[in-house]
Design an enzyme around this catalytic site. Structure first.
Site, PDB file in Angstrom:
ATOM      1  CD  GLN A 110      13.796  71.904 -19.902  1.00  0.00           C
ATOM      2  OE1 GLN A 110      12.973  72.050 -18.821  1.00  0.00           O
ATOM      3  NE2 GLN A 110      15.340  72.318 -19.672  1.00  0.00           N
ATOM      4  CE1 TYR A 177      27.264  76.780 -23.037  1.00  0.00           C
ATOM      5  CE2 TYR A 177      25.501  78.116 -24.125  1.00  0.00           C
ATOM      6  CZ  TYR A 177      26.440  77.910 -22.940  1.00  0.00           C
ATOM      7  OH  TYR A 177      26.203  78.637 -21.815  1.00  0.00           O
ATOM      8  CG  HIS A 263      29.003  81.901 -23.392  1.00  0.00           C
ATOM      9  ND1 HIS A 263      28.217  83.116 -23.060  1.00  0.00           N
ATOM     10  CD2 HIS A 263      28.405  80.735 -23.510  1.00  0.00           C
ATOM     11  CE1 HIS A 263      27.024  82.522 -22.884  1.00  0.00           C
ATOM     12  NE2 HIS A 263      26.950  81.184 -22.996  1.00  0.00           N
ATOM     13  CB  ALA A 265      32.266  87.069 -28.549  1.00  0.00           C
ATOM     14  NE  ARG A 266      37.880  89.631 -24.716  1.00  0.00           N
ATOM     15  CZ  ARG A 266      37.856  89.406 -23.318  1.00  0.00           C
ATOM     16  NH1 ARG A 266      37.226  88.369 -22.833  1.00  0.00           N
ATOM     17  NH2 ARG A 266      38.165  90.307 -22.568  1.00  0.00           N
ATOM     18  NE  ARG A 299      21.388  96.975 -23.703  1.00  0.00           N
ATOM     19  CZ  ARG A 299      20.810  97.675 -22.676  1.00  0.00           C
ATOM     20  NH1 ARG A 299      20.101  96.974 -21.519  1.00  0.00           N
ATOM     21  NH2 ARG A 299      20.819  98.958 -22.700  1.00  0.00           N
TER      22      ARG A 299
END
Length: 331
Positions: A110, A177, A263, A265-266, A299
């Site tokens: 979990q 986070y 999140h 990040a470009r 990926r």
């Protein structure tokens, strides 16, 4: 004898041993949520139970349930319909999913996820009152008592997961986070014992893992998702990432899972334009510094790619989510 066109996947489908738990292969289903499959008060819907029943039958070695926020005030909630695990009232549905996973022959994990300043609501908290560039809400800075309370929330959630029949938990310590927001100098500019030096900034993460280990005992699996490549300005230098991994290992982690990019990040990390297994080398680089098994991510969606990572010693396990959403029979 291998037939023409048949893949040799002896590393991918070899059994694994993590503490007292055995896996039937080295494939990990990564925590993945469908946001409208939960209720606004943190409960799992029958639709999500049905989805996880399909996932549980994939044949993976480890299956990780979607990230649940750990605090009763909802400060850690990422989005309106994120599932919660801070009270035993939530346990019946978690128990059902754990049973599905065990029936499928996998180890049940979990994930515990506190969004911090990524929480898309006005109750969000962080190490500092520094707004994320992808969120209109500015978080409140946690005081010392708030930090201690949040650590206890994490620990309680791990204990609840164990009571629900899970074999372990995964602590989300990457992707920008809350834990990242304490570890990184980009956000954490505190001057107390939870900030300043690199050791103080990673103290929040270390305390969570060490107190969890004390609460759940030696056999429960603790996976820590570590930000190994942040891809943001003022992100952690490599030597700090290594020291964090060593500290997490010493605190009692069973495995360390690779996290790539915040999140905000470009730099793309999961788009089809990114080469397959583009970040496996980062995981391999960390293997030189720790003894616990490492999980490679991002990926990795073709069997020959996964096999090459394991055969080359770049990682001990591979994790995937979207490939298994597209094809639950992948393994």
């Amino acid at each position: 004898m291998t037939r023409p066109g048949e893949l040799k996947l002896k590393h991918l489908f070899q059994p694994g041993q993590f503490g007292k738990f055995k896996t039937n292969n080295m494939v990990k289903y990564g925590a993945c949520c469908v946001s409208n499959y939960n209720t606004r008060d943190g409960f799992i819907t029958p639709r999500e139970l049905a989805r996880m029943r399909v996932i549980a039958a994939t044949g993976c070695g480890i299956i990780t349930n979607q990230g649940a926020y750990p605090d009763p005030l909802g400060e850690g909630k990422s989005y309106f319909r994120q599932v919660a695990i801070f009270d035993d009232k939530f346990l019946p549905q978690f128990e059902t999913i754990a049973q599905y996973i065990h029936d499928g022959g996998a180890v049940a994990i979990q994930q515990i996820l506190h969004a911090g300043r990524y929480g898309y609501h006005p109750l969000s908290v962080s190490s500092m009152a520094v707004k994320a560039p992808i969120n209109p809400f500015t978080p409140q800075a946690l005081g010392a008592r708030g930090v201690e309370s949040t650590i206890r929330d994490y620990v309680r959630s791990a204990v609840l997961a164990r009571e629900a029949g899970y074999d372990g938990v995964e602590v989300m310590g990457s992707e920008g986070y809350l834990i990242n927001q304490f570890v990184s100098p980009q956000v954490n500019r505190r001057s107390d014992t939870w900030g300043g030096t690199a050791e103080n900034r990673r103290r929040f993460a270390v305390e969570i893992v060490s107190r969890m280990r004390e609460a759940v005992g030696p056999d429960f699996i603790l996976i820590y998702r570590l930000s190994m490549l942040e891809l943001v300005p003022e992100g952690l230098a490599w030597d700090e990432i290594v020291e964090q991994a060593k500290s997490i290992e010493a605190a009692g982690a069973t495995l360390i899972n690779t996290g790539i990019g915040w999140h905000e990040a470009r730099v793309p990390t999961i788009a089809t334009s990114v080469p397959r297994a583009a970040f496996a080398g980062v995981t391999a680089k960390l293997k030189l510094h720790v003894r616990v098994p490492l999980v490679a991510t991002n990926r990795i969606n073709m069997p020959e790619v996964a096999e090459k990572i394991l055969a080359g010693g770049q990682a001990d396990m591979v994790s995937m989510a979207r490939p298994l959403l597209a094809d639950p029979q992948w393994p």
